[in-house]
Design a protein around this motif. Structure first.
Motif, short mmCIF file in Angstrom:
data_model
loop_
_atom_site.label_atom_id
_atom_site.label_comp_id
_atom_site.label_asym_id
_atom_site.label_seq_id
_atom_site.Cartn_x
_atom_site.Cartn_y
_atom_site.Cartn_z
N UNK A 404 0.81 -1.22 0.00
CA UNK A 404 0.00 0.00 0.00
C UNK A 404 0.84 1.28 0.00
N UNK A 405 0.18 2.39 -0.28
CA UNK A 405 0.78 3.71 -0.07
C UNK A 405 0.09 4.36 1.12
N UNK A 439 -4.01 4.31 4.94
CA UNK A 439 -3.31 3.25 4.23
C UNK A 439 -4.17 2.89 3.02
N UNK A 440 -3.60 3.09 1.83
CA UNK A 440 -4.38 3.02 0.59
C UNK A 440 -3.93 1.84 -0.26
N UNK A 441 -4.88 1.05 -0.75
CA UNK A 441 -4.56 -0.10 -1.59
C UNK A 441 -5.79 -0.51 -2.39
N UNK A 442 -5.62 -1.47 -3.29
CA UNK A 442 -6.75 -2.00 -4.03
C UNK A 442 -6.72 -3.52 -3.98
N UNK A 443 -7.71 -4.13 -4.60
CA UNK A 443 -7.82 -5.58 -4.54
C UNK A 443 -6.61 -6.27 -5.16
N UNK A 444 -5.99 -5.64 -6.15
CA UNK A 444 -4.82 -6.23 -6.79
C UNK A 444 -3.63 -6.33 -5.85
N UNK A 445 -3.60 -5.45 -4.87
CA UNK A 445 -2.48 -5.48 -3.92
C UNK A 445 -2.64 -6.57 -2.88
N UNK A 446 -3.86 -6.79 -2.45
CA UNK A 446 -4.09 -7.74 -1.37
C UNK A 446 -5.28 -8.63 -1.71
N UNK A 447 -4.99 -9.92 -1.85
CA UNK A 447 -6.07 -10.84 -2.15
C UNK A 447 -7.06 -10.92 -1.00
N UNK A 499 0.50 10.27 -10.00
CA UNK A 499 1.97 10.27 -9.99
C UNK A 499 2.51 8.90 -9.61
N UNK A 500 1.87 8.24 -8.67
CA UNK A 500 2.34 6.92 -8.25
C UNK A 500 2.15 5.90 -9.36
N UNK A 501 1.02 5.95 -10.04
CA UNK A 501 0.78 5.03 -11.15
C UNK A 501 1.80 5.23 -12.26
N UNK A 516 10.28 -0.71 -4.83
CA UNK A 516 9.83 -2.04 -4.43
C UNK A 516 8.31 -2.10 -4.33
N UNK A 517 7.76 -3.31 -4.58
CA UNK A 517 6.31 -3.54 -4.42
C UNK A 517 5.49 -2.48 -5.14
N UNK A 518 5.84 -2.24 -6.39
CA UNK A 518 5.15 -1.20 -7.18
C UNK A 518 3.98 -1.82 -7.93
N UNK A 519 2.79 -1.66 -7.37
CA UNK A 519 1.57 -2.14 -8.01
C UNK A 519 0.65 -0.94 -8.20
N UNK A 520 0.28 -0.69 -9.43
CA UNK A 520 -0.50 0.51 -9.75
C UNK A 520 -1.89 0.46 -9.13
N UNK A 521 -2.36 1.63 -8.72
CA UNK A 521 -3.72 1.79 -8.22
C UNK A 521 -4.61 2.20 -9.40
N UNK A 522 -4.90 1.21 -10.27
CA UNK A 522 -5.65 1.50 -11.49
C UNK A 522 -7.05 0.92 -11.48
N UNK A 523 -7.18 -0.29 -10.96
CA UNK A 523 -8.48 -0.95 -10.97
C UNK A 523 -8.99 -1.15 -9.55
#
Length: 606
Positions: A404-405, A439-447, A499-501, A516-523
């Motif tokens: 997360x970010x 703490x910000x994340x999406x489903x792709x970051x955490x199952x 900017x993060x994406x 490290x652990x760069x997963x875009x917050x797109x979906x």
């Protein structure tokens, strides 16, 4: 007094023997309901036990004064486990070991058939008291034992029902310079090298250099005193460079816990100090120059206009006044006082400190005109989730989940999240508006979004509950919707995510150097967990001089008043840093210094 100490020590012995006695107790116990109690973290834990057909069919916690939230797992899980096992040989609830142990011991007591002894008021056994020590944690025990060693008549007053305070559950790291253990290992050390560590880790411009120098010059003797006089078991006698940022020399020492487990990762080595100090204190009780009063709260420090003359205290027998020319405050910090924390440090905060850490010593010092220093900085921990209680029970998992970010109310990031150390986290939550960080994340970051939390046994249930409440955990289909639900600035968050994406896509450099652990917050769906800091201890305190005498705002000494332990304020010694072993170091080093000067004053007054 001797009767009370023997009773207290007998209780400890009973707890150790309880497991082997339970089967016999059940065999001899008729069907019925029985009550028993045992000492918990903050006071007695009372239970009722129902026996039917020679088996335990129900255990209820009838009353307690344990900390809400922290003790809940023990109160919910341990009684049921005892019934299921028909035995007190069950596991403690995670994070609530002391309360768990108290419940099991109370069940043993209920089935023992022995009536509890009636409370007897403790009276001071000597004609005059030289030193009164307020608080029987690691610092107060150190001060009381040292004062008694020097021949003083010592009254030790503790508001709870047990001695040892937080040290009973602490890891036990202790900093010391030029100790016998260092010399045995061929380690070369000096006060100057420790001062260099203080400066390197955040002391420059942030600490009191004279106090830091005094500590550096005396901490080694304090460790050796525990080693050779008090009789602390230091196990392997191998100092390390500490558990936080490494020190420049291995000078952090570890006691063996009371249970004998020498594994440093097991923690609770602080109980080894407590065990040895209480044993040495008992020698003073038997010799007649130490008096211990438990369940007694000091309500005021007496002052005749020119000097301290004693204390006023209250317990089950009423209010009493005790006179002495020297009073040592060892009451701990103010981490259990929301009022003090919000006055000096935070807009929003929680605590893991015990209810006894109410800042009483700070109140006494303030009433006598003391100045305060180092109060602006507290080493807070990041990621607490507010569930309605000042005492933290739930946190966001910032330690193993690195994807997360973290953003502020303005929607801004402030650090390279996967590699941020505890100091950077603490500073970030301190600086954030209203101390709120999402703490910000999406489903792709955490199952499994429930992996984002820790602190309770059923994380999925906690996640579902928080998501349904919509106060700390938020879910949305878009970033804009998430910002609206969570109360984050929409434009700021949109710019941060964009900017993060871009950094995740490799079309731009991350503003904080994250690779490290760069997963875009797109979906989506997208999630935000609202968090605030929480404290385990405080870092500032009343101003004092090198003799541990508390001073006023104008620098004058409050004659007869001394302090040690957490009240000294680690930031006043080591600066804005978490130096391994400093918390315990301030207890024993300043406990000895305070005792030596308090006894000198008492002798001069005779």
């Amino acid at each position: 007094m001797k009767q009370q100490m023997r009773t207290w020590l007998s209780v400890l012995l009973c707890v150790m023997l309880a497991f082997c006695q339970l089967g016999l107790a059940l065999a001899q116990t008729a069907d019925g309901v029985y009550e028993g109690s045992a000492q918990g973290m903050n006071g007695p834990v009372k239970v009722s036990v129902t026996v039917s057909g020679g088996a335990i069919t129900e255990v209820k916690v009838v009353s307690h004064s344990e900390t809400d939230g922290i003790s809940d797992p023990a109160i919910e899980q341990v009684p049921a486990a005892i019934v299921a096992a028909n035995s007190t040989e069950v596991d403690a609830a995670s994070g609530a070991t002391v309360t768990s142990t108290a419940i099991k011991a109370a069940v043993d007591a209920a089935l023992s058939g022995e009536a509890p002894e009636e409370a007897v008021e403790v009276t001071v056994p000597f004609e005059h008291t030289d030193v009164i020590v307020v608080g029987a944690g690691f610092a107060g025990l150190s001060a009381a034992v040292r004062a008694a060693e020097l021949g003083a008549n010592v009254l030790l007053v503790e508001q709870s029902s047990a001695m040892g305070g937080c040290a009973r559950l602490s890891g036990g790291s202790l900093v010391g310079v030029n100790t016998l253990q260092e010399k045995e290992q061929g380690i070369e050390d000096s006060p100057e090298l420790l001062m260099q560590d203080f400066d390197r880790l955040g002391g420059v411009g942030n600490h009191n250099e004279a106090l830091a120098k005094t500590f550096a010059e005396n901490c080694g003797a304090a460790v050796d005193w525990l080693d050779t006089y008090v009789g602390v078991d230091f196990g392997e006698r191998t100092p390390t460079t500490g558990g936080y940022i490494a020190l420049n020399v291995p000078r952090v020492h570890y006691a063996v816990p009371e249970n004998g487990d020498v594994s440093k990762s097991s923690g609770k080595g602080g109980s080894g100090y407590v065990k040895a100090l209480i044993a040495k204190l008992q020698e003073g009780v038997e010799a007649g120059n130490v008096c211990v009063m438990l369940d007694t709260r000091v309500t005021d420090v007496l002052f005749d206009g020119s000097e301290v003359t004693g204390v006023k205290a209250t317990n089950a027998f009423g209010e009493r006044t005790y006179e002495a020319p020297s009073v040592i405050l060892a009451t701990g910090g103010y981490g259990g006082s929301e009022e003090w924390l919000k006055e000096y440090n935070f807009t929003n905060v929680m605590t893991t400190c015990p209810d006894t850490a109410t800042g009483d010593g700070y109140n006494f010092a303030r009433a006598l005109g003391a100045g305060f220093s180092g109060m602006d900085w507290v080493s807070a921990y990041a990621g607490g989730v507010y569930t309605g209680s000042f005492h933290k029970t739930l946190s966001a998992n910032l330690y193993t989940n690195k994807q997360p970010i973290w953003v502020t109310l303005e929607g801004n990031r402030f650090v390279n999240e996967p590699v941020a150390n505890s100091t950077e986290q603490s500073d970030g939550w301190h600086a954030a508006t209203d101390n709120i960080v999402y703490v910000l994340f999406n489903q792709a970051m955490l199952a499994n979004p429930a992996d984002m939390l820790y602190g309770v046994e059923d994380l999925q249930a906690a996640w579902d509950e928080q998501l349904a409440q919509g106060e700390n955990v938020f879910e949305a289909a878009t970033i804009a919707e998430l910002a609206q639900k969570a109360g984050i600035d929409e434009a700021g968050l949109a710019a941060t995510v964009e900017a993060y994406n871009a950094a995740c896509a490799g079309t731009a450099q991350d503003a904080f150097g994250r690779t490290e652990n760069m997963i875009a917050l797109e979906e989506g769906p997208f999630y935000a967990v609202k968090t605030i800091p929480y404290v385990m201890m405080t870092s500032g305190g009343p101003t004092m001089n090198e003799k541990a005498e508390i001073t006023r705002e104008d620098g004058s000494v409050i004659t007869g008043l001394y302090q040690c332990g957490e009240m000294v304020g680690s930031s006043n010694i080591a600066g804005h840093s978490s130096v391994g072993g400093m918390a315990h170091g301030n207890c024993v080093t300043w406990g000895r210094i305070a005792a030596e000067n308090a006894v000198e004053r008492a002798n001069a007054k005779q």
